[in-house]
Structure formats: C-alpha cells, structure tokens
Motif scaffolding. Structure first.
Motif, PDB file in Angstrom:
ATOM      1  N   ARG A 161       0.886  -1.288  -0.139  1.00 36.51           N
ATOM      2  CA  ARG A 161       0.087   0.053  -0.037  1.00 36.51           C
ATOM      3  C   ARG A 161       0.812   1.513   0.108  1.00 36.51           C
ATOM      4  O   ARG A 161       0.460   2.363  -0.706  1.00 36.51           O
ATOM      5  CB  ARG A 161      -1.034   0.130   1.187  1.00 36.51           C
ATOM      6  CG  ARG A 161      -0.308  -0.030   2.468  1.00 36.51           C
ATOM      7  CD  ARG A 161      -1.137  -0.061   3.842  1.00 36.51           C
ATOM      8  NE  ARG A 161      -2.087   1.062   3.624  1.00 36.51           N
ATOM      9  CZ  ARG A 161      -3.199   1.206   4.705  1.00 36.51           C
ATOM     10  NH1 ARG A 161      -3.533   0.390   5.370  1.00 36.51           N
ATOM     11  NH2 ARG A 161      -4.103   2.074   4.770  1.00 36.51           N
ATOM     12  N   GLU A 162       2.063   1.096   0.595  1.00 33.03           N
ATOM     13  CA  GLU A 162       3.132   2.201   0.590  1.00 33.03           C
ATOM     14  C   GLU A 162       3.373   2.731  -0.823  1.00 33.03           C
ATOM     15  O   GLU A 162       4.009   4.032  -0.988  1.00 33.03           O
ATOM     16  CB  GLU A 162       4.217   2.083   1.501  1.00 33.03           C
ATOM     17  CG  GLU A 162       3.607   1.693   3.080  1.00 33.03           C
ATOM     18  CD  GLU A 162       3.283   0.417   3.284  1.00 33.03           C
ATOM     19  OE1 GLU A 162       3.005   0.270   4.321  1.00 33.03           O
ATOM     20  OE2 GLU A 162       3.201  -0.569   2.590  1.00 33.03           O
ATOM     21  N   ASP A 163       3.508   1.760  -1.723  1.00 32.01           N
ATOM     22  CA  ASP A 163       4.184   1.950  -3.059  1.00 32.01           C
ATOM     23  C   ASP A 163       3.128   2.465  -3.876  1.00 32.01           C
ATOM     24  O   ASP A 163       2.727   1.949  -5.152  1.00 32.01           O
ATOM     25  CB  ASP A 163       4.767   0.821  -3.687  1.00 32.01           C
ATOM     26  CG  ASP A 163       5.952   0.153  -2.964  1.00 32.01           C
ATOM     27  OD1 ASP A 163       6.647   1.231  -2.489  1.00 32.01           O
ATOM     28  OD2 ASP A 163       6.179  -0.905  -2.561  1.00 32.01           O
ATOM     29  N   ARG A 164       2.719   3.667  -3.593  1.00 31.16           N
ATOM     30  CA  ARG A 164       1.448   4.450  -4.429  1.00 31.16           C
ATOM     31  C   ARG A 164       1.941   4.724  -5.781  1.00 31.16           C
ATOM     32  O   ARG A 164       1.169   4.573  -6.691  1.00 31.16           O
ATOM     33  CB  ARG A 164       1.156   5.505  -3.493  1.00 31.16           C
ATOM     34  CG  ARG A 164       0.349   5.324  -2.574  1.00 31.16           C
ATOM     35  CD  ARG A 164      -0.123   6.601  -1.701  1.00 31.16           C
ATOM     36  NE  ARG A 164      -1.027   6.435  -0.499  1.00 31.16           N
ATOM     37  CZ  ARG A 164      -0.865   5.693   0.516  1.00 31.16           C
ATOM     38  NH1 ARG A 164       0.521   5.588   0.830  1.00 31.16           N
ATOM     39  NH2 ARG A 164      -1.807   5.699   1.358  1.00 31.16           N
ATOM     40  N   GLU A 165       3.212   5.176  -6.185  1.00 34.06           N
ATOM     41  CA  GLU A 165       3.589   5.737  -7.298  1.00 34.06           C
ATOM     42  C   GLU A 165       3.504   4.439  -8.103  1.00 34.06           C
ATOM     43  O   GLU A 165       2.988   4.497  -9.333  1.00 34.06           O
ATOM     44  CB  GLU A 165       5.009   6.168  -7.118  1.00 34.06           C
ATOM     45  CG  GLU A 165       5.615   6.695  -8.583  1.00 34.06           C
ATOM     46  CD  GLU A 165       7.063   7.156  -8.292  1.00 34.06           C
ATOM     47  OE1 GLU A 165       7.603   7.386  -9.292  1.00 34.06           O
ATOM     48  OE2 GLU A 165       7.390   7.399  -7.252  1.00 34.06           O
ATOM     49  N   GLN A 166       4.147   3.264  -7.993  1.00 31.47           N
ATOM     50  CA  GLN A 166       4.084   1.953  -8.481  1.00 31.47           C
ATOM     51  C   GLN A 166       2.809   1.526  -8.951  1.00 31.47           C
ATOM     52  O   GLN A 166       2.714   0.867 -10.054  1.00 31.47           O
ATOM     53  CB  GLN A 166       5.249   1.203  -8.021  1.00 31.47           C
ATOM     54  CG  GLN A 166       6.619   1.635  -8.154  1.00 31.47           C
ATOM     55  CD  GLN A 166       7.064   2.611  -6.937  1.00 31.47           C
ATOM     56  OE1 GLN A 166       6.324   2.777  -5.945  1.00 31.47           O
ATOM     57  NE2 GLN A 166       8.290   2.920  -7.171  1.00 31.47           N
ATOM     58  N   TRP A 167       2.093   1.502  -7.797  1.00 26.36           N
ATOM     59  CA  TRP A 167       0.674   1.126  -8.005  1.00 26.36           C
ATOM     60  C   TRP A 167      -0.154   1.770  -9.251  1.00 26.36           C
ATOM     61  O   TRP A 167      -0.769   0.984 -10.010  1.00 26.36           O
ATOM     62  CB  TRP A 167       0.050   1.300  -6.662  1.00 26.36           C
ATOM     63  CG  TRP A 167      -1.725   0.707  -6.715  1.00 26.36           C
ATOM     64  CD1 TRP A 167      -2.777   1.373  -7.195  1.00 26.36           C
ATOM     65  CD2 TRP A 167      -1.925  -0.559  -6.272  1.00 26.36           C
ATOM     66  NE1 TRP A 167      -3.768   0.701  -7.032  1.00 26.36           N
ATOM     67  CE2 TRP A 167      -3.309  -0.536  -6.250  1.00 26.36           C
ATOM     68  CE3 TRP A 167      -1.358  -1.525  -5.471  1.00 26.36           C
ATOM     69  CZ2 TRP A 167      -4.186  -1.900  -6.006  1.00 26.36           C
ATOM     70  CZ3 TRP A 167      -2.154  -2.545  -5.187  1.00 26.36           C
ATOM     71  CH2 TRP A 167      -3.454  -2.714  -5.426  1.00 26.36           C
ATOM     72  N   THR A 168       0.042   3.029  -9.217  1.00 24.59           N
ATOM     73  CA  THR A 168      -0.735   3.826 -10.018  1.00 24.59           C
ATOM     74  C   THR A 168      -0.171   3.644 -11.657  1.00 24.59           C
ATOM     75  O   THR A 168      -0.871   3.340 -12.579  1.00 24.59           O
ATOM     76  CB  THR A 168      -0.302   5.405 -10.012  1.00 24.59           C
ATOM     77  OG1 THR A 168      -1.119   5.706  -8.764  1.00 24.59           O
ATOM     78  CG2 THR A 168      -1.251   6.154 -10.971  1.00 24.59           C
TER      79      THR A 168
END
Length: 586
Positions: free
Chosen positions: A417-424
């Motif tokens: 959940r902390e890797d928001r940039e990569q998730w997007t």
C-alpha cells in the motif's frame, strides 16, 4: 372481591375484539369449507401465522468450533422469540483468519498462531456474551440495518475507548497496541559515502504505514451480523441470498438491479496452485494462482471446467514427482517452483489437456500479497529466495507477465500500500487487459472504507469478505460504491475456512462480480461450490426470478492524467540555443 363471571366474560370479549379474533376465525372457517384441506389444523396454522408478531432477538451466544485447518473458529447462535417462545433460529460459524492476519496483535512472544487464535476466540466470545447480546435484546430480527447500526456503534465506541479515549496517553502492552513502523532499511547505506560509480541512487523506500487499531475479538461483530441475517432468512423460510436481495435497506447498492427479479450470478474462480514464503521451492511472489471461468457460462459448467483444470494440474504434477503432492490451506497444490513462469505454464498445459483454450475458456489470476514478501531490512521485495527487486523492478516484472500471458487477467495485491507511485503506474500500464485488485491490506477495513478512500487509490476493483468488524451493511455499501465507479468486486473466503456455505449466498445476494473459492478438494471449499450450483438450480426452477450472467470482462481502464496545458507565455520563451537575432525577432 373476586371479579364476577359477567365481568370476566366482558374482559375476554374485549380482549378478543381488540385482536379481531372472531372476524379472522370466521374468514378462515368459511375458506376452509370450500377448500376442504386434508390437514385442517395445518391450514389454520398457516393462516394465523401471517398475523404473528415479528420476532425480536432474545440473546446471542458464542462457542468454539474448528476451521478447515483445525484452528479455533467462532460459532454464533441467535435466539429469537417466536410465537411466545425463545428459539434458536441460526448457528453460524466463522473463521478467525481474517482478524489474526490483519490485527496488530503483539505476537512476537510466540510463533504458534493457534495460541493467537485462541486468544482472539476468547475475546470474541466475551464480547458477544457480555456486551453485544444485551445491546441486541428486543431488537427486531428482521431489521438488519438496525442490527448492524447497533453493532457498528458498539465497536466504534469500544475501539475509541480502548485506543483514543481513556488510553490516549498510556502505552499499554496488552495485545492492542499499534504495530511498530519498521525501518525502511535504507538508513545504514545513506551514510556509507558516495554511491557506486555509474549507478543512479535508489529512491528512498516508503516506510511501513501503521496498521489500524482493532479491538481483539472484533470478529464477533461480523459473526453476529451474518448470523442475524441467516436467522431472519430461516424465519421467513427464504434462502439467505434471496432475503439479502429483498432487504433493500441493507443491499442499497443492488436495489435497482433487483427491480426485475434478475439475479446476476458472480463468475466463479478457484485456487489451483499455492505458494508464498512458507511453500517449498524458491518462488515467493505468488501466494495463489487461480483459474477463472469464462464469463457467460452457467455456473455448473464453469465450475466443471475449473475442476477439470485443477485435476489435470494434479495429474501433471504427480507424473513429475515421486514423493507425493503437497497442498496448502486453501487446497491448492504446493509444488516446488523457482520462477513465476513455471506455475503459469503448468496451468496452461492443464487447460490444453482438458480440451479447453487458455484466454477463451479459462483465464488466470495471481495473488501476490506483496506486503508479505517485502524485506524491510533491504528495502526490496524478495520475489524468490536470494532474488530481491525494488518496487520499480517488481513493477516491470508484473507488467512483463501480463504482456507474455494474455490469459492472465487479474492481479491481487501486486504491491504494498505504501508504493503508491508504482501502483498507479501498473494500473496505467496494464488496466486495459488486466484487473488490478486491492484487498483491505491496501485500502483498510471495509468497515470504514468510503468513496474518498477509493478515489485516492485507483484500481480495477476490490476484494471483499466477511470477518473482523465487517457487517452485512458494510459489504452492501461498499459493493454499491465500487459498482458506481464501474469497477469489480471479488468475494473470497480465507484459506482453511469453516464449513459454512453462507459465503456463497452472500456473494450472490450482494451481486459480486467474481467469487473465488479455494481448490475443489476440501470440505470447506466443496460445500460452498455445491451451494453455488444449488442456488443456480433453484433460480432456474423459480417462476419469478431469472439469471443474468456476466457476458464479458469489462476492464476499468485507468489512464494517466493529461499533461498540463502550456500557456501562451511559455510558448513565447525563446530556446536557449537561439541566436540573438532570433530572440530579437521573437
């Protein structure tokens, strides 16, 4: 002085007149004369039953049962007053896996998860018997919204008192404190001096975000909510899925869909292979690989195809192994794999052996549970033993798998959940052909999930399930919110779940897009699978309802935001390499 006979007669006459007993008796006796029923008293009972008062909850109780792996599970019993007598109207069993896997319990003192579940069970039983039962006393059994509101108020107040109120300035260590935020693992190298020549410095790793504070034993809330729903359905002599659909206050998200009595059946999926850090072999990044049926097929046919694939995977693995086959808690096979391509290839081979076509008849999904394989000391994902990747590198690996395997159409919890940039970025790269799904590990508890939280992290959909502090109203609200965003929901049950088929009724009643069972090999899984087929058959035999099957997969495409418009003034700025004459002319 004792009342006279005449006074008693008058009181009796008034009593029966107030309840309109004489007119009702006259009506049914006249009807029966023409009907001539064989069972006279049965017909009388049937007639007067419609005038009986709605049952009120008398009490709820809890006891211990075992789940599919022999660990502690919670059984909730609902007592209601029916025809002037207290009666047990439902017994519902629920796994504690959801709570123990998400709660920030202080489990460092033991490696035995069984002990932790026993502790949670003890608290859950205490909550039900000492608090919840009295609060639900005399509440109408048929008012699910009111029941869930009582449960929500209780858990919110209890958690406020525990974590924010009286303990706001204390630091108790009683199993309810927050999980410490781990180090990102990059601090030691930050002072090591210059980076290696020719290598760009790595991005700082976002530290782990604190988990939500949850009251130990909060599974009591979910168990009671679902048990009351089941009790009401039993009283009304309706299937649970039908009662859930008809209770429009609870299922506000699917009320319009119910207008023409059309039931949209979820598309079934089944776990075929299991993995993760506890499985044999080096591969860690695939906790579950599951097969998904073709949309538009009858449930019975889709499940039959999935079962064939599962069985053929087992045959293929048996031919290559002389030491027998291991299975995980969900029933999925646990072979020894080193690379992510190996399990995908094994299932594709089984699909072909079954006479089916990958990407047409059967599709694939993977569950990464990325938070479980992240090494905080090194700040990277350990996708296999000794192989570590940054979030960007892991993103590229997942993208590559989607491109190489067209039948791979779903990834659950691909990143932390902390890797928001990569998730997007992952959503923007592959959402045209693959569902990117988040569970409560990503979004937080469904109990408190709202539309703003869904907007903050875009995805193709959401995993939903019972357990922890989630009520039936919470599930219905979230399904409605997700559907309004034209995204999908996939309902799952935990590995090693209890043998209770209520899970299937909830998936159908809520109108989930997908429903994912464990493998077709364990009692807790096959009971839910059989119930799914039974529901389909029941609706087909009904004269008032019809089934709508998902015709095709519709992927919610997530695109990057458009670039900011360039102002006229910016266009007038001359280039740095322009000549003085050119600048002057401009």
């Amino acid at each position: 002085m004792a009342e006279s006979y005449q006074e008693l007669r008058q009181k009796a006459a008034n009593y029966y007149a107030e309840n309109a007993v004489a007119p009702k008796l006259e009506e049914i006796l006249n009807k029966m004369f023409y009907e001539q029923p064989n069972d006279v008293y049965g017909r009388l009972s049937e007639y007067f039953e419609q005038f009986a008062l709605s049952p009120n909850i008398v009490k709820v109780s809890a006891t211990k049962v075992m789940d599919g792996v022999g660990a502690s599970g919670l059984q909730c019993n609902v007592f209601a007053e029916v025809k002037n007598h207290p009666k047990v109207l439902s017994s519902l069993s629920m796994s504690l896996e959801k709570e123990t896997s998400m709660l920030p319990l202080q489990q460092q003192h033991t490696t035995d998860s069984q002990i932790s579940k026993d502790e949670v069970l003890e608290r859950g039983c205490m909550h039900i018997s000492e608090s919840i039962s009295s609060k639900l006393n005399n509440v109408s059994l048929l008012q699910q919204t009111e029941v869930d509101l009582v449960l929500r108020d209780w858990i919110d107040d209890a958690e406020y008192d525990k974590f924010i109120g009286v303990n706001q300035h204390t630091d108790e260590d009683d199993g309810h404190s927050r999980t410490p935020t781990p180090s990102s693992g990059r601090k030691k190298k930050a002072s090591a001096g210059k980076a290696k020549a020719g290598k760009a410095p790595e991005k700082p790793v976002p530290p782990k975000e604190p988990m939500e504070d949850r009251l130990k034993g909060c599974t009591a809330v979910s168990a009671v909510s679902v048990a009351v729903l089941k009790a009401a359905a039993n009283f009304l002599q309706k299937p649970v899925f039908e009662h859930l659909r008809d209770t429009t206050a609870v299922t506000s998200g699917v009320a319009q869909q119910n207008a023409d009595n059309t039931v949209t059946m979820p598309t079934p999926a089944m776990v075929v292979l299991s993995g993760g850090k506890s499985a044999p072999g080096k591969l860690h990044m695939l906790k579950n690989v599951f097969a998904i049926a073709k949309p538009g097929l009858p449930v019975s046919e889709g499940i039959s195809n999935l079962t064939k694939v599962y069985q053929n995977v087992g045959k293929g693995l048996s031919a290559k192994s002389s030491s027998g086959l291991l299975t995980g808690a969900s029933g999925g096979y646990e072979p020894s794999y080193d690379k992510p391509e190996q399990p995908l290839d094994a299932i594709l081979e089984a699909i072909n052996t079954s006479g089916l076509v990958p990407g047409q008849d059967i599709f694939l999904g993977i569950e990464c549970s990325a938070h479980e394989i992240f090494d905080y000391d090194k700040g990277k994902y350990e996708i296999s033993t000794g192989t570590l990747k940054t979030a960007d590198e892991f993103l590229d690996l997942l993208k590559d798998l989607v491109m190489r395997y067209p039948s791979l159409i779903m990834i659950v919890d691909p990143l932390r959940r902390e890797d928001r940039e990569q998730w997007t970025k992952l959503c923007e790269m592959v959402s045209e052909k693959c569902f990117i799904i988040g569970s409560d590990v990503i979004y937080g508890s469904i109990h408190s999930l709202n539309d703003n939280m869904l907007s903050a992290r875009k995805s193709s959909g959401l995993v939903i399930s019972t357990g922890s502090r989630v009520t039936c109203s919470d599930l219905a609200r979230v399904v409605g919110d997700v559907r309004a965003r034209e995204c999908v929901t996939i309902m799952t049950s935990p590995a090693g779940d209890v043998c209770d088929d209520i899970f299937t009724d909830l998936a159908v009643g809520l109108g989930a897009t997908f429903v994912r069972f464990g493998a077709p090999s364990r009692g807790e899984n096959t009971s839910k699978i059989n119930r799914f087929i039974e529901i389909e058959q029941k609706i087909n035999e009904s004269e008032t309802s019809k089934i709508n099957y998902l015709s095709k997969f519709e992927f919610p495409v997530i695109k990057p935001p458009p670039p900011a418009p360039v102002s006229d003034e910016e266009n007038e700025i001359p280039a740095e390499n322009s000549s003085p004459d050119q600048k002057k002319k401009k």
